[in-house]
Design an enzyme around this catalytic site. Structure first.
Site, PDB file in Angstrom:
ATOM      1  N   ASP A  75       0.875  -1.169   0.000  1.00  0.00           N
ATOM      2  CA  ASP A  75       0.000   0.000   0.000  1.00  0.00           C
ATOM      3  C   ASP A  75       0.917   1.225   0.000  1.00  0.00           C
ATOM      4  O   ASP A  75       2.140   1.132   0.129  1.00  0.00           O
ATOM      5  CB  ASP A  75      -0.968  -0.016   1.197  1.00  0.00           C
ATOM      6  CG  ASP A  75      -2.206   0.850   0.925  1.00  0.00           C
ATOM      7  OD1 ASP A  75      -2.143   1.740   0.041  1.00  0.00           O
ATOM      8  OD2 ASP A  75      -3.229   0.663   1.597  1.00  0.00           O
TER       9      ASP A  75
HETATM   10  C1  NOJ Z   1      -3.968   3.957   0.142  1.00  0.00           C
HETATM   11  C2  NOJ Z   1      -5.163   3.057   0.230  1.00  0.00           C
HETATM   12  O1  NOJ Z   1      -5.140   2.333   1.453  1.00  0.00           O
HETATM   13  C3  NOJ Z   1      -5.273   2.066  -0.921  1.00  0.00           C
HETATM   14  O2  NOJ Z   1      -6.520   1.417  -0.842  1.00  0.00           O
HETATM   15  C4  NOJ Z   1      -5.076   2.766  -2.243  1.00  0.00           C
HETATM   16  O3  NOJ Z   1      -5.207   1.848  -3.300  1.00  0.00           O
HETATM   17  C5  NOJ Z   1      -3.701   3.419  -2.249  1.00  0.00           C
HETATM   18  N1  NOJ Z   1      -3.656   4.415  -1.209  1.00  0.00           N
HETATM   19  C6  NOJ Z   1      -3.350   4.057  -3.585  1.00  0.00           C
HETATM   20  O4  NOJ Z   1      -4.103   5.177  -3.794  1.00  0.00           O
END
Ligand code: NOJ
Length: 707
Positions: free
Chosen positions: A264
Site C-alpha cells: 500500500d
Molecule cells: C492507500 C489506500 O489504502 C489504498 O486502498 C489505495 O489503493 C492506495 N492508497 C493508492 O491510492
C-alpha cells in the site's frame, strides 16, 4: 486487454529476466506516484521504474495549450518503450473503484444488490473507461470483511459476509480484468482495525483469518486476480508489509498465487513507523523477504534493494521471483507484445453506461420501513424535497472518486422536477418557516439525510454512528407537522437509524449512489422500479454494540433474557441489532414455504438439492432475495451461530409462486480446524432459509458424511 485474463508465455518472461541487470530488476519493483515525463525522464530511461500510480488522463486542455503532443502517461510510456535499454513498458495504476467517469454506487451499495452480474458489469464499464485514460491496473476491489461501521472504509468493501464478499469479489475481478489488471486489497485483517480507527492495530488469530477474513481473497485469487495489496495494519504485532507467514507462505505458496503483491502507499517505508524496522534499508529487506513484490510510493526498494541483494541480505532468487510476477502482469495486459501499443482516446461514456448506473443505484437502495406511503401514486399532488443532498451532485458520488464529476450527476431535485414540474418544492434541509410551510402544503415530504462522502472512506473513522448533527432534529420537526415524511439516507456506512425509523413514514438507505442518484430515487419513490437492496452489513443499535455481525460465534453461555446473572447481554440496551444482515423490504410481500431436500444425507460426489417455494402474496410484482443460512452445531472450533451460505433473487408477479433451488455439495461445509487445516466433518448441518439473518422461515437438517 481484450478477452478474459489468461495465462502467459513464461518463456518470454524467462528470456527478458535473463537479459536484465540487477538495477533493471529492481526497477520493475518500483512504483512511484505521479510520474512526470520531465522530472523523472532519466530514471524511466534507465529502466529504474516499473509501474506508476496516479498519472492519468488524456491530453488535457492545459497540455494542449502548452503545445504538448502527449499526456503525461503517453510521454512516460514513450520514454520507457523507446529510450530504456529493454523497452519494457510501464503500467499505470489508479484507484478506479466504483466507476471511472460514470460513477456508480459505492461498493457497499453494490454489495447491497447481491447481484454478481450487475457488479461485474459495473466493474467492466469502469475498466473500459479507465483504459481509455491510459490506466492498466486498478487498485480494486477491496474485499476486507467489514464488521465495524466506525471504520470509514466499510464504504469501499462488500460488507460482512464472506460468501457475499467472495462471490462479488470474483465478479468484480472478472469485470475489471476484461480491460485492466485488478487488485484484491487489503491483505489482510484491515477491517478489524482497533476501535474502528483507520490503520490501527489488529488482534486476530489465524483460525479466524482463515474461516473469515482470508476467504474473499481466496475467491479473488481463484478468479485470477492479477495483484493483491498488502494492508497497512499489523496482525498480532507483525505489520502485514513484513508478514512472511501470511504473504509468502499462505498467499503465494499454499494458494499458488502467481500475481503481484503490491505494497500500500508507502507501506514498506512505514515499517519504520510501526517500529519493526530500524531504517528504510531494513524495511526494504523485511518487505521483500515477506513477499511484497512492488514498493508503491516509497523509496525503500529504489534506494536499497540492489544493495541488499549485493550484500546477500536478500537472495537474488526472491528478487527474480518478484520481477517475474511484475512481468507476468504486464504480459497478461499485452504490454510485452510490441504489436499491441496502448492507445488512448477522449473520455467517452460508453453507450448504456448511465442506464447501468441507474439500474445499479435502484438495485442497491434498501427499503427499511414503510407504512404504505411508498410507492407514491402517479397522481401525487405535490412533493416537498428537503435536505443537504437535494442539489449537491458531488456529494452523491461517494468516496474514492478520482475522475467522476459533480456536474455529471442528475440530482434528486433535477430528476423529481422533470417528473413533477411545479408540483415539486425544494428547501435546503434547515428547519425554517419556509420548510414548515412547504411541508404542510405538500402531500408528502422527502427528506434526504445522511453523511457527506467527506465523512466516509479512508481515514474517515467516526466515534458516533448517529446521523450528522442537526439532521434528526429537523426530521422530528418536519414529522411533527402531521404530513408523511419519507427519509432517504445517503451513507457510506451503517448508521444508527433507530430514531429515523421511529419518526419517518418510510425509510430508504440509498448509500452514495453515483451519477444517476436522482433518476434512481425517482424510480424508487414512484415504484417505477422496486428498491432492490438488502443490507450487506448489520446495522447495530449503537457504537457500544460493535461488533454485531450475523456470524458471531457461540460462547460458553447463551444469551438468555430470563437469566440476568450469567449472560453476555447488556444491562442498559437490547442486544439484537436494529436491522439484521440481509434485511430489506419490498413493495409487495413474500412467503417462503415447503422446503424440501432431495436427500437428507450429503456424501462426497453426490450433491443434494434444497428447494423452497417462494410466493408473492402481495399486490404488486416484486423481487425477493431468498437467503440460505447454515449452522454447524458440533465442530472442531467454534463456528458461527448462523452464516450466509447462498442466495437467489426471484422476480414474481402478484400472486405467483416458484420453487427456488440451492445445490449443496459437501465442500460447502468445509472449514479450518484447530490445526489450521481444511476439513469437512461427519455430522449434522442445520440449514435455514429466510428473508434475512434474523428471520428464519424454513429449517431443515442434513447429515454430512465423508464416505
Ligand atoms: C492507500 C489506500 O489504502 C489504498 O486502498 C489505495 O489503493 C492506495 N492508497 C493508492 O491510492
Amino acid at each position: 486487454m481484450a478477452g478474459p485474463w489468461t495465462g502467459v508465455d513464461e518463456a518470454l518472461i524467462d528470456d527478458l529476466l535473463a537479459r536484465m541487470t540487477l538495477a533493471e530488476k529492481v526497477g520493475q519493483c518500483v512504483q512511484p506516484a505521479n510520474l512526470d515525463p520531465v522530472a523523472d525522464h532519466d530514471r524511466i530511461a534507465a529502466g529504474a521504474v516499473g509501474s506508476a500510480l496516479y498519472a492519468s488522463g488524456p491530453l488535457g486542455g492545459a497540455e494542449r495549450d502548452a503545445g504538448m503532443d502527449a499526456s503525461p502517461v503517453e510521454a512516460c510510456q514513450r520514454i520507457a518503450r523507446t529510450q530504456s535499454r529493454l523497452g519494457i513498458p510501464l503500467v499505470f495504476g489508479r484507484d478506479v473503484i466504483h466507476g471511472h467517469r460514470t460513477v456508480c454506487p459505492i461498493p457497499l451499495g453494490l454489495a447491497a444488490t447481491w447481484d454478481e452480474d450487475l457488479v461485474g458489469a459495473v466493474c467492466e464499464l469502469a475498466a473500459a473507461e479507465a483504459v481509455e485514460d491510459g490506466v492498466g491496473w486498478t487498485f480494486a476491489p477491496m474485499v476486507d470483511i467489514s464488521e465495524d461501521p466506525r471504520w470509514g472504509r466499510v464504504a469501499e468493501g462488500f460488507g460482512e459476509a464472506p460468501a457475499l464478499s467472495g462471490r462479488l469479489a470474483a465478479a468484480a475481478v472478472e469485470g475489471f480484468q476484461r480491460h485492466v489488471a485488478a487488485t484484491a486489497k487489503h491483505f489482510v485483517g484491515y477491517g478489524l482495525a482497533s476501535g474502528g480507527r483507520d490503520y490501527d492495530t489488529v488482534q486476530v488469530g489465524e483460525n479466524t483469518l482463515r474461516n473469515l477474513h482470508l476467504r474473499p481473497f481466496r475467491a479473488a485469487v481463484d478468479a485470477g486476480v492479477a495483484a493483491v495489496m498488502a494492508a497497512f495494519n499489523d496482525v498480532d504485532g507483525v505489520p502485514m508489509h513484513a508478514h512472511r507467514r501470511l504473504i509468502r507462505e499462505v498467499l503465494k505458496q499454499e494458494w499458488g498465487f502467481d500475481g503481484v503483491v503490491v505494497s500500500d502507499w508507502a507501506g514498506v517505508a512505514q515499517l519504520v513507523d510501526h517500529g519493526v524496522a530500524a531504517d528504510l534499508r531494513d524495511a526494504a529487506r523485511q518487505a521483500m523477504l515477506a513477499g511484497v513484490d512492488v514498493d508503491m510510493a516509497s523509496d525503500a526498494y529504489a534506494d536499497h534493494l540492489a544493495g541488499l541483494v549485493e550484500d546477500g541480505d536478500v537472495p537474488l532468487d526472491l528478487l527474480d521471483d518478484a520481477v517475474r510476477r511484475v512481468l507476468r502482469l504486464k504480459a497478461r495486459l499485452g504490454l510485452l507484445d510490441p504489436a499491441q501499443p496502448r492507445t488512448r482516446g477522449p473520455v467517452a461514456v460508453p453507450a448504456g453506461g448511465r442506464d447501468l448506473a441507474r439500474r445499479a443505484a435502484v438495485a442497491s437502495t434498501v427499503l427499511l420501513s414503510n407504512d404504505g406511503t411508498l410507492p407514491l401514486p402517479d397522481e401525487l399532488g405535490s412533493l416537498h424535497l428537503t435536505g443537504p443532498f437535494v442539489e449537491d451532485g458531488e456529494a452523491l458520488l461517494g468516496t474514492w472518486v478520482l475522475d467522476g464529476r459533480g456536474e455529471d450527476v442528475v440530482t434528486p431535485a433535477t430528476a423529481l422536477r422533470a417528473r413533477l414540474g411545479d408540483r415539486l418544492t425544494v428547501t435546503d434541509g434547515r428547519f425554517s418557516d419556509l420548510a414548515a410551510v412547504r411541508t404542510r402544503a405538500a402531500d408528502v415530504t422527502v427528506a434526504l439525510l445522511g453523511e457527506h462522502p467527506a465523512r466516509s472512506g479512508e481515514a474517515r473513522s467516526v466515534a458516533d454512528i448517529g446521523l450528522p448533527a442537526g439532521q434528526l432534529e429537523v426530521l422530528h420537526q418536519l414529522a411533527g407537522l402531521g404530513k408523511p415524511v419519507v427519509a432517504v439516507v445517503y451513507t457510506g456506512r451503517p448508521l444508527d437509524l433507530t430514531a429515523v425509523l421511529d419518526r419517518a413514514a418510510a425509510v430508504l438507505v440509498a448509500w452514495h449512489p453515483g451519477v444517476e442518484a436522482g433518476p434512481a430515487l425517482a424510480d424508487v419513490l414512484f415504484g417505477v422500479r422496486e428498491p432492490g437492496g438488502r443490507l450487506p452489513m448489520t446495522f447495530p443499535r449503537s457504537v457500544g454494540h460493535i461488533p454485531s455481525s450475523h456470524h458471531s460465534r457461540p460462547t460458553s453461555r447463551v444469551i438468555d433474557p430470563a437469566d440476568d446473572r450469567r449472560t453476555g447481554r447488556y444491562l442498559d440496551a437490547l442486544t439484537n441489532p436494529v436491522l439484521p444482515f440481509g434485511f430489506g423490504l419490498t413493495y409487495t410481500a413474500f412467503e417462503h414455504l415447503g422446503a424440501t431436500l432431495s436427500s437428507t444425507v450429503l456424501r462426497p460426489g453426490h450433491p443434494v438439492t434444497l428447494e423452497v417455494t417462494i410466493r408473492n402474496r402481495g399486490p404488486r410484482p416484486g423481487s425477493e432475495v431468498v437467503q440460505l443460512y447454515f449452522r454447524d452445531p458440533v465442530a472442531d472450533v467454534t463456528r458461527p451461530r448462523v452464516e450466509l451460505l447462498d442466495w437467489a433473487r426471484v422476480e414474481l408477479d402478484a400472486g405467483a409462486e416458484t420453487r427456488v433451488r440451492f445445490e449443496l455439495d459437501r465442500d460447502r461445509f468445509a472449514y479450518f480446524g484447530r490445526d489450521q487445516a481444511r476439513r469437512v466433518d461427519d455430522g449434522v448441518i442445520e440449514l435455514m432459509v429466510g428473508p434475512n439473518a434474523a428471520t428464519i422461515s424454513q429449517q431443515r437438517q442434513i447429515e454430512v458424511r465423508n464416505a
